[in-house]
Design a protein around this motif. Structure first.
Motif, mmCIF file in Angstrom:
data_model
loop_
_atom_site.group_PDB
_atom_site.id
_atom_site.type_symbol
_atom_site.label_atom_id
_atom_site.label_comp_id
_atom_site.label_asym_id
_atom_site.label_seq_id
_atom_site.Cartn_x
_atom_site.Cartn_y
_atom_site.Cartn_z
ATOM 1 N N VAL A 152 0.849 -1.200 0.000
ATOM 2 C CA VAL A 152 0.000 0.000 0.000
ATOM 3 C C VAL A 152 0.881 1.247 0.000
ATOM 4 C CG1 VAL A 152 -1.616 1.349 1.411
ATOM 5 C CG2 VAL A 152 -2.027 -1.093 1.015
ATOM 6 N N ASN A 153 1.950 1.225 0.804
ATOM 7 C CA ASN A 153 2.843 2.371 0.880
ATOM 8 C C ASN A 153 3.477 2.674 -0.473
ATOM 9 O OD1 ASN A 153 5.772 3.531 1.481
ATOM 10 N ND2 ASN A 153 4.389 4.143 3.146
ATOM 11 N N LEU A 154 3.904 1.644 -1.178
ATOM 12 C CA LEU A 154 4.521 1.866 -2.488
ATOM 13 C C LEU A 154 3.519 2.407 -3.502
ATOM 14 C CD1 LEU A 154 6.868 -1.245 -2.689
ATOM 15 C CD2 LEU A 154 7.519 1.141 -2.253
ATOM 16 N N VAL A 155 2.288 1.937 -3.431
ATOM 17 C CA VAL A 155 1.246 2.465 -4.318
ATOM 18 C C VAL A 155 1.001 3.944 -4.011
ATOM 19 C CG1 VAL A 155 -1.209 2.329 -4.901
ATOM 20 C CG2 VAL A 155 0.166 0.242 -4.795
ATOM 21 N N LEU A 156 0.905 4.293 -2.740
ATOM 22 C CA LEU A 156 0.704 5.702 -2.366
ATOM 23 C C LEU A 156 1.911 6.558 -2.750
ATOM 24 C CD1 LEU A 156 -1.020 5.233 1.097
ATOM 25 C CD2 LEU A 156 -2.066 6.148 -0.998
ATOM 26 N N ASN A 157 3.094 6.001 -2.609
ATOM 27 C CA ASN A 157 4.309 6.711 -3.000
ATOM 28 C C ASN A 157 4.251 7.075 -4.478
ATOM 29 O OD1 ASN A 157 7.099 6.715 -4.215
ATOM 30 N ND2 ASN A 157 7.669 6.666 -2.051
ATOM 31 N N THR A 158 3.881 6.115 -5.294
ATOM 32 C CA THR A 158 3.772 6.333 -6.738
ATOM 33 C C THR A 158 2.622 7.272 -7.076
ATOM 34 O OG1 THR A 158 4.692 4.157 -7.166
ATOM 35 C CG2 THR A 158 3.438 5.161 -8.950
ATOM 36 N N ALA A 159 1.518 7.117 -6.373
ATOM 37 C CA ALA A 159 0.305 7.887 -6.674
ATOM 38 C C ALA A 159 0.542 9.384 -6.556
ATOM 39 C CB ALA A 159 -0.832 7.456 -5.759
ATOM 40 N N TRP A 160 1.385 9.801 -5.606
ATOM 41 C CA TRP A 160 1.606 11.239 -5.452
ATOM 42 C C TRP A 160 2.073 11.868 -6.754
ATOM 43 C CZ3 TRP A 160 5.553 14.572 -6.375
ATOM 44 C CH2 TRP A 160 5.328 15.894 -6.000
ATOM 45 N N ASN A 161 3.006 11.246 -7.441
ATOM 46 C CA ASN A 161 3.516 11.793 -8.699
ATOM 47 C C ASN A 161 2.400 11.975 -9.722
ATOM 48 O OD1 ASN A 161 6.441 11.829 -8.112
ATOM 49 N ND2 ASN A 161 6.137 9.639 -7.912
ATOM 50 N N TRP A 162 1.518 10.993 -9.779
ATOM 51 C CA TRP A 162 0.417 11.040 -10.744
ATOM 52 C C TRP A 162 -0.616 12.084 -10.341
ATOM 53 C CZ3 TRP A 162 0.379 8.578 -15.384
ATOM 54 C CH2 TRP A 162 1.453 7.724 -15.600
ATOM 55 N N LEU A 163 -0.870 12.205 -9.061
ATOM 56 C CA LEU A 163 -1.834 13.202 -8.589
ATOM 57 C C LEU A 163 -1.303 14.615 -8.807
ATOM 58 C CD1 LEU A 163 -2.892 11.485 -5.261
ATOM 59 C CD2 LEU A 163 -4.318 11.770 -7.312
ATOM 60 N N PHE A 164 -0.077 14.861 -8.431
ATOM 61 C CA PHE A 164 0.495 16.202 -8.516
ATOM 62 C C PHE A 164 0.836 16.584 -9.955
ATOM 63 C CE2 PHE A 164 3.710 19.470 -8.347
ATOM 64 C CZ PHE A 164 3.321 20.281 -7.291
ATOM 65 N N PHE A 165 1.657 15.770 -10.618
ATOM 66 C CA PHE A 165 2.154 16.140 -11.942
ATOM 67 C C PHE A 165 1.183 15.813 -13.069
ATOM 68 C CE2 PHE A 165 6.192 16.292 -9.687
ATOM 69 C CZ PHE A 165 6.755 17.436 -10.225
ATOM 70 N N ARG A 166 0.685 14.594 -13.137
ATOM 71 C CA ARG A 166 -0.172 14.223 -14.269
ATOM 72 C C ARG A 166 -1.546 14.874 -14.189
ATOM 73 N NH1 ARG A 166 1.960 11.784 -18.910
ATOM 74 N NH2 ARG A 166 4.040 11.291 -18.172
ATOM 75 N N ARG A 167 -2.111 14.957 -12.993
ATOM 76 C CA ARG A 167 -3.394 15.657 -12.839
ATOM 77 C C ARG A 167 -3.183 17.155 -12.768
ATOM 78 N NH1 ARG A 167 -7.571 13.871 -8.617
ATOM 79 N NH2 ARG A 167 -8.740 15.332 -9.881
ATOM 80 N N GLN A 168 -1.926 17.553 -12.624
ATOM 81 C CA GLN A 168 -1.567 18.963 -12.454
ATOM 82 C C GLN A 168 -2.402 19.565 -11.328
ATOM 83 O OE1 GLN A 168 -1.753 20.861 -16.316
ATOM 84 N NE2 GLN A 168 0.034 19.727 -17.017
ATOM 85 N N SER A 169 -2.389 18.871 -10.199
ATOM 86 C CA SER A 169 -3.206 19.273 -9.061
ATOM 87 C C SER A 169 -2.406 19.236 -7.763
ATOM 88 C CB SER A 169 -4.431 18.358 -8.949
ATOM 89 O OG SER A 169 -5.185 18.689 -7.803
ATOM 90 N N PRO A 170 -1.877 20.372 -7.342
ATOM 91 C CA PRO A 170 -1.209 20.406 -6.044
ATOM 92 C C PRO A 170 -2.136 19.990 -4.894
ATOM 93 C CG PRO A 170 -0.574 22.318 -7.320
ATOM 94 C CD PRO A 170 -1.695 21.644 -8.074
ATOM 95 N N LYS A 171 -3.414 20.316 -4.999
ATOM 96 C CA LYS A 171 -4.359 19.924 -3.934
ATOM 97 C C LYS A 171 -4.506 18.409 -3.866
ATOM 98 C CE LYS A 171 -6.953 24.210 -3.902
ATOM 99 N NZ LYS A 171 -8.190 24.902 -4.251
ATOM 100 N N ALA A 172 -4.655 17.752 -5.006
ATOM 101 C CA ALA A 172 -4.732 16.284 -5.011
ATOM 102 C C ALA A 172 -3.414 15.697 -4.520
ATOM 103 C CB ALA A 172 -5.067 15.772 -6.406
ATOM 104 N N GLY A 173 -2.298 16.312 -4.901
ATOM 105 C CA GLY A 173 -0.995 15.862 -4.420
ATOM 106 C C GLY A 173 -0.882 15.980 -2.911
ATOM 107 N N LEU A 174 -1.427 17.049 -2.351
ATOM 108 C CA LEU A 174 -1.388 17.227 -0.906
ATOM 109 C C LEU A 174 -2.173 16.124 -0.200
ATOM 110 C CD1 LEU A 174 -0.442 18.863 1.517
ATOM 111 C CD2 LEU A 174 -2.448 20.346 1.208
#
Length: 177
Positions: free
Chosen positions: A104-126
């Motif tokens: 789960v931790n590795l999935v969340l680790n990876t997800a941040w990059n996709w939330l912040f950069f690919r979605r271009q959403s600092p709020k989702a990244g937070l």
């Protein structure tokens, strides 16, 4: 990204079911593969040279771009070692719970990059990094139950992720739209 989540969780499930001999390299190999997959999948989403990212207002304490690779490389190595070492020591349900927590931790680790950069959403990244911080606490706790040295090896990772949360929060405050 769903292939990473499914694959990482499947690998961690398979590892958790086994009872590796005390001197087996299998836990280290599997955790190194899972951490490497997470690192590659996360890196695929990052584009620090994008127009969107370059136009974000960032705080003065934002590290230079080269620092991220310099920091993440040893952090990923410590996650792989700590995960392998703790899984080698854990047994039964504790091993299964530890493997799931690491997955789960590795999935969340990876997800941040996709939330912040690919979605271009600092709020989702937070939101993603806050979830990762909670996952780090759970992972360190479970790891400490199997091996305290492995848990200590995860502390720099948790510290860097906490710093990333502060940095992400500062970016959200400076870019409210």
């Amino acid at each position: 990204m769903s292939w990473l989540k499914a694959g990482t969780l499947q690998v961690m499930r398979l590892l958790s079911e086994g009872q590796a001999p005390s001197r087996s390299w299998a836990p280290y190999v599997v955790t190194a593969a899972a951490v490497s997959a997470a690192a590659v999948a996360g890196a695929a989403a990052v584009d620090p040279n994008s127009t969107w990212y370059e136009h974000l207002e960032k705080p003065a304490f934002q590290p230079p771009p080269w620092a991220f690779g310099a920091v993440w490389t040893p952090l990923y190595a410590s996650i792989a070692w700590a995960g392998g070492h703790a899984l080698q020591q854990a047994r039964g349900r504790n091993r299964s719970a530890l493997a799931a927590s690491l997955g789960v931790n590795l999935v969340l680790n990876t997800a941040w990059n996709w939330l912040f950069f690919r979605r271009q959403s600092p709020k989702a990244g937070l939101v993603g990094t806050l979830l990762l911080d909670m996952s780090n606490i759970a992972l360190i706790s479970r790891t400490a139950g199997a091996d305290r040295a492995a848990a200590r090896a995860l502390l720099p990772y948790a510290g860097w992720c906490a710093f990333a949360t502060v940095l992400n929060g500062a970016i959200v405050r400076r870019n409210p739209a």
